[in-house]
Design an enzyme around this catalytic site. Structure first.
Site, PDB file in Angstrom:
ATOM      1  N   GLU A 208       2.413 -41.920  42.895  1.00 39.18           N
ATOM      2  CA  GLU A 208       3.393 -42.565  42.019  1.00 39.18           C
ATOM      3  C   GLU A 208       4.790 -42.593  42.638  1.00 39.18           C
ATOM      4  OE1 GLU A 208       2.972 -40.738  38.181  1.00 39.18           O
ATOM      5  OE2 GLU A 208       0.900 -41.412  37.992  1.00 39.18           O
ATOM      6  N   LYS A 341      -0.777 -46.665  27.245  1.00 37.76           N
ATOM      7  CA  LYS A 341      -1.372 -47.157  28.495  1.00 37.76           C
ATOM      8  C   LYS A 341      -2.380 -48.238  28.116  1.00 37.76           C
ATOM      9  CE  LYS A 341      -1.104 -42.782  31.081  1.00 37.76           C
ATOM     10  NZ  LYS A 341      -1.863 -41.564  31.451  1.00 37.76           N
TER      11      LYS A 341
END
Length: 431
Positions: A208, A341
């Site tokens: 990330e 999400k």
């Protein structure tokens, strides 16, 4: 008169995500040549209650991670049913795919197949109207830019280092607007690199975009971040707050205890709550995600009673963007925020339903990426469309993360004077 533009074609292909694993990309073309293209993200630490991401399990191809089955499901099962439908009828398209799948967790067709179509339909519809996706989904009131929740130190399952906690993040609460917020975060990120380098620690980046150094304790991650904040010329607490994703489900043991496997420490649920309360008392922490396991409802109750009025307690694995799980949490009074999400639930409609349910109950909603991402920036538009006020989409490094931030810059520019940046007001439910 209802506007009607039929969907002419739906086509899926296999592409690569940011980890080099295959994922699904879908193109939807509506009459008049309006094209919507969407690609689907994928998580590394996944909740047990998430919708199913269909993989081929063919070990001779992409080590079993191919998505040809999901692609075929789009091209041969979903496409013939969706073609001819009104591109503006998002709810009907999503419902049709859910019914076509017929399972509670989308395991027959795959959430990755269904989500790709769902998002591509929305994008084609926005294109047909000449609107930004955020305007199409959110309407005239879509104007709040999110405060970034930027993951700059990785641990847990996201990194091969000595840190148990999965993510340490910074939130630029003192910024005046999104553009300034992004600059502040980038400056802290670069200063953190210098701080780590000066201590002889690794500055390689993880999935990330955050750093993954070997630290003596998990707490040291907070300390080096605060040092970087000050080095960048900012004030911890005023300009920046800290957010943590513990991903405690990964630590949860069958006997109900928590095992910090990288440092060989075991804690009871009561000790876990004490640990978080201690850190929240010592440092300017504003948000804690998955501080206890998705299975540990009792632990969640203890955590919420102790910290629920002071800091944001985000349910990720706990709620998995699912209204049934969220409803249970609201009734039991656990957590005060939900992580959103899109691929945990698998359609745009169900995602928006979860955000709406959270907001009605006074829970905040944090729009989030996955550790396996693509250049698709849909979640940036969803964050603004729903005025969620917060976005979690990695460090200001790696194009798969920066794509979302750059899209938010464009949206803020397009909104002009109407754009709002909430700062600390994003946490309207805290005392």
């Amino acid at each position: 008169m209802k506007q009607y533009i039929p969907i002419e074609s739906v086509f899926a292909r296999e592409i690569l995500d940011s980890r080099g694993n295959p994922t699904v990309e879908v193109e939807v073309i509506a009459e008049g040549g309006f094209i919507g293209r969407a690609s689907v993200p994928s998580g590394a630490s996944t909740g047990a209650f998430e919708a199913v991401e269909l993989r081929d399990e063919n070990s001779g191809r992409y080590m079993g991670k191919g998505v040809e089955t999901a692609v075929d499901n789009v091209n041969n099962t979903i496409a013939p049913e969706v073609e001819g439908m009104n591109v503006f009828d998002q709810v009907a398209v999503d419902k049709l795919m859910i019914d076509l799948d017929g399972t509670p967790n989308k395991e027959r067709l795959g959430a990755n197949a269904i989500l790709g179509v769902s998002l591509a339909v929305a994008k084609a519809a926005a294109e047909a109207l000449g609107l930004g996706l955020y305007q199409y989904i959110g309407g005239v009131n879509a104007k709040t830019l999110p405060v970034p929740m930027m993951n700059i130190i990785n641990g847990g399952k996201h990194a091969d280092n000595s840190v148990n906690i999965q993510e340490f993040m910074i939130m630029p609460v003192g910024a005046e607007n999104f553009k300034e917020a992004l600059r502040m975060c980038a400056e802290v990120f670069h200063n953190l690199k210098k701080v780590l380098h000066s201590k002889g620690l690794s500055t390689a980046v993880g999935d990330e975009g955050g750093f993954a150094p070997n630290l003596e304790t998990d707490e040291q991650a907070i300390q080096v971040i605060l040092e970087a904040v000050e080095k960048a010329g900012y004030k911890p607490g005023n300009d920046f707050r800290i957010a943590i994703d513990a991903a405690a489900t990964e630590m949860y043991q069958e006997d109900g205890s928590y095992f910090f496997w990288k440092s060989n420490i075991r804690k009871s649920k009561e000790e876990m709550v004490d640990y978080w309360a201690d850190l929240a008392g010592k440092y300017p922490i504003i948000s804690l995600e998955d501080g206890v396991s998705e299975e540990d409802w009792e632990g969640w109750k203890l955590l919420t009673e102790r910290l629920g009025s002071k800091i944001q307690l985000v349910g990720d694995d706990l709620f998995v963007t699912n209204t049934k799980r969220l409803e249970k949490g609201i009734k039991q009074g656990v957590a005060n925020s939900i992580l959103i999400k899109v691929n945990q639930i698998g359609t745009l409609t169900e995602t928006l339903d979860a955000i709406q349910m959270a907001n009605r109950a006074g829970y905040t909603a944090v729009t989030s990426h996955r550790s396996g991402e693509t250049e698709d920036a849909t979640i940036a538009d969803i964050a603004v469309a729903t005025n969620s006020g917060q976005i979690k989409t990695g460090a200001p490094s790696r194009t798969d993360r920066v794509a979302k931030y750059n899209q938010l810059l464009r949206i803020e520019e397009e909104l002009g004077e109407v754009a709002e940046f909430p700062g600390l007001k994003a946490w309207y439910n805290l005392k």
